[in-house]
Design an enzyme around this catalytic site. Structure first.
Site, PDB file in Angstrom:
ATOM      1  N   SER A  59     -18.867  40.272   1.459  1.00  0.00           N
ATOM      2  CA  SER A  59     -17.954  40.255   2.606  1.00  0.00           C
ATOM      3  C   SER A  59     -17.496  41.688   2.879  1.00  0.00           C
ATOM      4  CB  SER A  59     -16.747  39.381   2.284  1.00  0.00           C
ATOM      5  OG  SER A  59     -16.009  39.986   1.231  1.00  0.00           O
ATOM      6  N   ASP A  96     -21.666  39.109   4.782  1.00  0.00           N
ATOM      7  CA  ASP A  96     -21.011  37.825   5.056  1.00  0.00           C
ATOM      8  C   ASP A  96     -19.820  38.078   6.005  1.00  0.00           C
ATOM      9  OD1 ASP A  96     -20.498  35.102   4.681  1.00  0.00           O
ATOM     10  OD2 ASP A  96     -19.274  35.435   2.878  1.00  0.00           O
ATOM     11  N   ASP A 118     -19.703  37.388  12.923  1.00  0.00           N
ATOM     12  CA  ASP A 118     -18.881  36.184  13.096  1.00  0.00           C
ATOM     13  C   ASP A 118     -17.929  36.372  14.287  1.00  0.00           C
ATOM     14  OD1 ASP A 118     -17.227  34.044  13.012  1.00  0.00           O
ATOM     15  OD2 ASP A 118     -16.559  34.321  10.938  1.00  0.00           O
ATOM     16  N   HIS A 192     -13.264  27.273   3.975  1.00  0.00           N
ATOM     17  CA  HIS A 192     -13.363  28.220   2.861  1.00  0.00           C
ATOM     18  C   HIS A 192     -12.298  27.950   1.803  1.00  0.00           C
ATOM     19  CE1 HIS A 192     -15.510  30.609   6.013  1.00  0.00           C
ATOM     20  NE2 HIS A 192     -16.320  30.765   4.984  1.00  0.00           N
ATOM     21  N   HIS A 228     -21.205  27.175   5.716  1.00  0.00           N
ATOM     22  CA  HIS A 228     -20.186  27.963   4.990  1.00  0.00           C
ATOM     23  C   HIS A 228     -19.229  27.002   4.298  1.00  0.00           C
ATOM     24  CE1 HIS A 228     -20.653  32.192   6.578  1.00  0.00           C
ATOM     25  NE2 HIS A 228     -21.598  31.527   7.212  1.00  0.00           N
ATOM     26  N   SER A 231     -18.562  25.251  -1.362  1.00  0.00           N
ATOM     27  CA  SER A 231     -18.309  25.066  -2.799  1.00  0.00           C
ATOM     28  C   SER A 231     -17.866  23.638  -3.071  1.00  0.00           C
ATOM     29  CB  SER A 231     -17.223  26.037  -3.285  1.00  0.00           C
ATOM     30  OG  SER A 231     -17.785  27.316  -3.516  1.00  0.00           O
ATOM     31  N   ASN A 271     -23.568  28.589   1.528  1.00  0.00           N
ATOM     32  CA  ASN A 271     -22.731  29.683   1.021  1.00  0.00           C
ATOM     33  C   ASN A 271     -21.794  29.219  -0.083  1.00  0.00           C
ATOM     34  OD1 ASN A 271     -23.840  31.145   3.092  1.00  0.00           O
ATOM     35  ND2 ASN A 271     -21.896  31.813   3.969  1.00  0.00           N
ATOM     36  N   ASP A 273     -19.009  30.765  -2.823  1.00  0.00           N
ATOM     37  CA  ASP A 273     -18.192  31.842  -3.383  1.00  0.00           C
ATOM     38  C   ASP A 273     -17.139  31.265  -4.331  1.00  0.00           C
ATOM     39  OD1 ASP A 273     -16.840  34.149  -3.938  1.00  0.00           O
ATOM     40  OD2 ASP A 273     -16.257  34.611  -1.896  1.00  0.00           O
TER      41      ASP A 273
HETATM   42  P1  13P Z   1     -16.568  28.648  -0.397  1.00  0.00           P
HETATM   43  O1  13P Z   1     -15.158  29.182  -0.312  1.00  0.00           O
HETATM   44  O2  13P Z   1     -16.579  27.163  -0.212  1.00  0.00           O
HETATM   45  O3  13P Z   1     -17.256  29.059  -1.633  1.00  0.00           O
HETATM   46  O4  13P Z   1     -17.382  29.253   0.848  1.00  0.00           O
HETATM   47  C1  13P Z   1     -17.927  30.542   0.784  1.00  0.00           C
HETATM   48  C2  13P Z   1     -18.399  31.040   2.099  1.00  0.00           C
HETATM   49  O5  13P Z   1     -18.585  30.327   3.064  1.00  0.00           O
HETATM   50  C3  13P Z   1     -18.681  32.485   2.189  1.00  0.00           C
HETATM   51  O6  13P Z   1     -19.013  32.875   3.488  1.00  0.00           O
HETATM   52  O1  G3H Z   2     -15.918  33.540   3.524  1.00  0.00           O
HETATM   53  C1  G3H Z   2     -15.307  34.217   2.726  1.00  0.00           C
HETATM   54  C2  G3H Z   2     -15.918  34.588   1.429  1.00  0.00           C
HETATM   55  O2  G3H Z   2     -15.579  33.644   0.450  1.00  0.00           O
HETATM   56  C3  G3H Z   2     -15.531  35.983   1.055  1.00  0.00           C
HETATM   57  O3  G3H Z   2     -14.197  36.094   0.690  1.00  0.00           O
HETATM   58  O4  G3H Z   2     -13.309  37.988   2.079  1.00  0.00           O
HETATM   59  O5  G3H Z   2     -12.178  37.272  -0.047  1.00  0.00           O
HETATM   60  O6  G3H Z   2     -14.376  38.454  -0.123  1.00  0.00           O
HETATM   61  P1  G3H Z   2     -13.470  37.538   0.656  1.00  0.00           P
HETATM   62 ZN    ZN Z   3     -18.068  31.829   5.051  1.00  0.00          ZN
END
Ligand code: 13P
Ligand code: G3H
Ligand code: ZN
Length: 326
Positions: A59, A96, A118, A192, A228, A231, A271, A273
Site C-alpha cells: 500500500s 495496492d 483506486d 477491509h 478486496h 481475510s 487480497n 492483509d
Molecule cells: P483484508 O483487510 O480483509 O485482509 O483486505 C486486504 C485488502 O483488501 C488489501 O487491499
Molecule cells: O487495503 C488496505 C490494506 O490492508 C493496506 O493497509 O494502508 O494500513 O497498509 P495499510
Molecule cells: Zn483493498
C-alpha cells in the site's frame, strides 16, 4: 529515487498470464500485503513450496514505511530467493490502493509490474478519467492496471467509508471499455480490516452478493475480477490475541467457503492483509508472554514468520486453489 527500472529487470511478471490461467482454471491468485522482511520471506517460502503464482503487494502506507528504494531491492531479493529454492513461480509486485496518478507513475518507474488506481470514492466520470490516465502511462511499459468500482466499507489506506456501496453491474462494461483496465475490484459485501460484519448473538455471517458477481461475469465473460477485504479473520488468532493481553472482541471475516466459491467464479485475485497481521500479532503476543526474558527479535519474529508460512500454504491449498498452478 532517480533511476528508472523496468519490472522485467527485477525478474517480475505482470498479471496477464496469471489471470488468463486462473479464469480458465477456476482458482484465484493470492495477493498478500507485506511491509517487512519476515512477511515477504514467508510469502515467498509458502508460495514456492506450494508452487503457487503470487502477487506481493504494498500500500501507499507500506511504501512510506519500508522506503521505496528498499522495496525495489526486496522484490528483487524475493525473486532471487524463490529461484534459489528451485522454484520458478511467477511473482508480481503490485501497488495496492494507489490514490493518485503520480503515485502510480512512481511505482511503474521504480519496477512495479502492476498498479491499482483506486478512484472508487470519486464521481463515476472522474474515476474513469483518472483510471484511463494511469492505464495510458502504465501500458507503455507493459504494466497491468487494476481499477475499482463500488465502495467497500472501512478504511482503504487513508480513505474511510462508513457504508459500502455495491458495484452496479451495468457500469462495469462501460468502465472497462472506457478505461482499458486489466482487472477490476468490485464491492460485493466485503470490507477491509478485522471487523467485517457486526453480528448479534446467534447471527451468522451474511452471504456475499454473489448475484452481483454473477451478473458482472455474465456481462463481461472471462474478465478478471478482484476481491478486496478477503481475510477470513482466523478465530484461532483472534483467540490467542485475546488470551495474551489483546483486545479484539467481535472480530469476524469472510468464511472460507464463500472465498472458495468466489475463486471458482470470476474472481481472479484475492487480497489478504489482515489475516497475516493477526497471525504475526498472535504469535508475538504468545511468545512474549511465555518467554518474558527473551529480547532477541529473531526469536519472536521467527515464530511469527513460521505461522505466516503455515497460514499462506493453507490459503493457497484449500481456499484459493492456487497451489500447483505456477
Ligand atoms: P483484508 O483487510 O480483509 O485482509 O483486505 C486486504 C485488502 O483488501 C488489501 O487491499
Ligand atoms: O487495503 C488496505 C490494506 O490492508 C493496506 O493497509 O494502508 O494500513 O497498509 P495499510
Ligand atoms: Zn483493498
Amino acid at each position: 529515487m532517480g533511476d528508472k527500472v523496468h519490472y522485467s529487470e527485477l525478474g517480475l511478471a505482470n498479471t496477464r498470464d496469471m489471470f488468463q490461467k486462473s479464469v480458465s482454471g477456476g482458482y484465484a491468485i493470492p495477493a498478500y500485503n507485506f511491509n517487512n522482511l519476515e512477511q515477504l520471506q514467508a510469502i515467498i517460502v509458502a508460495c514456492a513450496e506450494t508452487s503457487s503464482p503470487v502477487i506481493i503487494q504494498v500500500s501507499k502506507g507500506a511504501r512510506d514505511y519500508a522506503n521505496e528504494t528498499m522495496l525495489r531491492y526486496m522484490a528483487l531479493g524475493a525473486v532471487r530467493m524463490a529461484r534459489e529454492m528451485g522454484s520458478n513461480i511467477p511473482i508480481t509486485l503490485h501497488l495496492d490502493h494507489g490514490d493518485s496518478f503520480e503515485l502510480c507513475k512512481s511505482c511503474v518507474d521504480s519496477g512495479f509490474s502492476s498498479v491499482m488506481i483506486d478512484g472508487s470514492h470519486l464521481p463515476y466520470e472522474e474515476n474513469v478519467a483518472l483510471t484511463r490516465k494511469v492505464v495510458e502511462y502504465a501500458h507503455q511499459f507493459d504494466v497491468a492496471v487494476e481499477g475499482e468500482l463500488g465502495v467497500l466499507a472501512g478504511i482503504e489506506d487513508e480513505v474511510q467509508a462508513e457504508k459500502s456501496t455495491y458495484t452496479k453491474p451495468e457500469e462495469v462494461e462501460d468502465f472497462v471499455k472506457k478505461t482499458g483496465v486489466d482487472s477490476l475490484a468490485i464491492s460485493i459485501g466485503t470490507s477491509h480490516g478485522a471487523y467485517k460484519f457486526k453480528l448479534k448473538a446467534g447471527e451468522v455471517v451474511p452471504e456475499l452478493r454473489f448475484d452481483i458477481l454473477e451478473e458482472v461475469e455474465r456481462l463481461l465473460p472471462g474478465f478478471p475480477i478482484v476481491l478486496h477485504g478477503a481475510s477470513s479473520v482466523v478465530q484461532e488468532y483472534v483467540d490467542l490475541i485475546n488470551r495474551y493481553g489483546g483486545k479484539m472482541e467481535g472480530a469476524v471475516g469472510v468464511p472460507e467457503d464463500q472465498l472458495r466459491r468466489a475463486a471458482k467464479g470470476a474472481v481472479c485475485k484475492i487480497n489478504i492483509d489482515s489475516d497475516g497481521r493477526l497471525a504475526v500479532t498472535a504469535k508475538i503476543r504468545e511468545y512474549m508472554a511465555n518467554n518474558p526474558a527473551e529480547f532477541d527479535p529473531r526469536k519472536y519474529l521467527g515464530e511469527a514468520r513460521k505461522e505466516l508460512i503455515k497460514l499462506i500454504k493453507h490459503k493457497n491449498e484449500t481456499v484459493l486453489g492456487s497451489a500447483g498452478r505456477a
